[in-house]
Design an enzyme around this catalytic site. Sequence first.
Site, PDB file in Angstrom:
ATOM      1  N   LEU A  99     -28.891  39.369   5.191  1.00  0.00           N
ATOM      2  CA  LEU A  99     -28.690  39.937   6.510  1.00  0.00           C
ATOM      3  C   LEU A  99     -30.051  39.815   7.182  1.00  0.00           C
ATOM      4  CD1 LEU A  99     -26.351  41.254   8.077  1.00  0.00           C
ATOM      5  CD2 LEU A  99     -27.213  43.483   7.350  1.00  0.00           C
ATOM      6  N   ASP A 100     -30.118  39.058   8.283  1.00  0.00           N
ATOM      7  CA  ASP A 100     -31.435  38.715   8.827  1.00  0.00           C
ATOM      8  C   ASP A 100     -32.192  39.943   9.335  1.00  0.00           C
ATOM      9  OD1 ASP A 100     -31.121  39.021  11.810  1.00  0.00           O
ATOM     10  OD2 ASP A 100     -29.569  37.513  11.505  1.00  0.00           O
ATOM     11  N   LYS A 101     -33.474  39.770   9.540  1.00  0.00           N
ATOM     12  CA  LYS A 101     -34.379  40.871   9.876  1.00  0.00           C
ATOM     13  C   LYS A 101     -33.928  41.647  11.101  1.00  0.00           C
ATOM     14  CE  LYS A 101     -39.266  41.773  10.951  1.00  0.00           C
ATOM     15  NZ  LYS A 101     -40.614  41.164  11.081  1.00  0.00           N
ATOM     16  N   SER A 103     -30.930  42.045  12.222  1.00  0.00           N
ATOM     17  CA  SER A 103     -29.586  42.596  12.093  1.00  0.00           C
ATOM     18  C   SER A 103     -29.620  43.857  11.229  1.00  0.00           C
ATOM     19  CB  SER A 103     -28.639  41.560  11.472  1.00  0.00           C
ATOM     20  OG  SER A 103     -28.543  40.415  12.301  1.00  0.00           O
TER      21      SER A 103
END
Length: 244
Positions: A99-101, A103
């Site tokens: 889960l990207d930074k 998000s």
Amino acid sequence: MRLNKYLSAQGVCSRRQADRLIAEGKVTVNGVSAVLGQTVTPGDLVEVCGKRVEERTEELFLAVNKPRGVVVTTDRTFQDPILADLVPSDPRVFAVGRLDKDSEGLILMTNNGDASNRIQKARSFHEKEYEVTVDHPVTRSFLRRMGEGVYLEELDRRTRPCRVSRIGENRFRIILTEGMNRQIRRMCHTLGYEVTALRRIRIMNILLGDLPEGRYRSLTKTELRELKALLESEGGASPSGNGI
């Protein structure tokens, strides 16, 4: 048990990563360099990079509400807060997917490497659900084009058809069955939108619910039983259909 499966089951790494470590000569069994396809039996001494692999004594599955700004990595080079800081260090658990930074929301963590691998396999069509805010009003045309799949030029591939619904003037809900890098952001950008907020609210049968930001909880016995049943079933479809 095959060595790569054993390493995955102990939460050391994925089977693919295990094969790579074995090929690079970084794994030994009873003091002898391991080979691809090798099997191990109870009592064997397995070491990775000179460190003994301790057999897992407790299976652990956690649901974590990742805040925005926390990175899903073990690399502290850039001194960002990392996901591992939010959960106990013993027993050690690993993130299931990414889960990207920028998000936030639900991410699973476990020390069961085999289950982690199976959840992440795109061919199983396991559902992940998100709530997304964008910088322009959500139109019917936008929803239709997102739902049909979007061709991503930089990846030279089209995303799978998915379910999308409007939940506010600038907000929509989307259910994916794949997980390309920054997929939703790429899809929106291709259609002329920019994501301003993205929150994952479900992975398969596991819901984020009212779990506070930055906190974690263990999966309930019912959740874990349902999750394992889904992993055993063909396609991994949610038992309640859309899971909402």
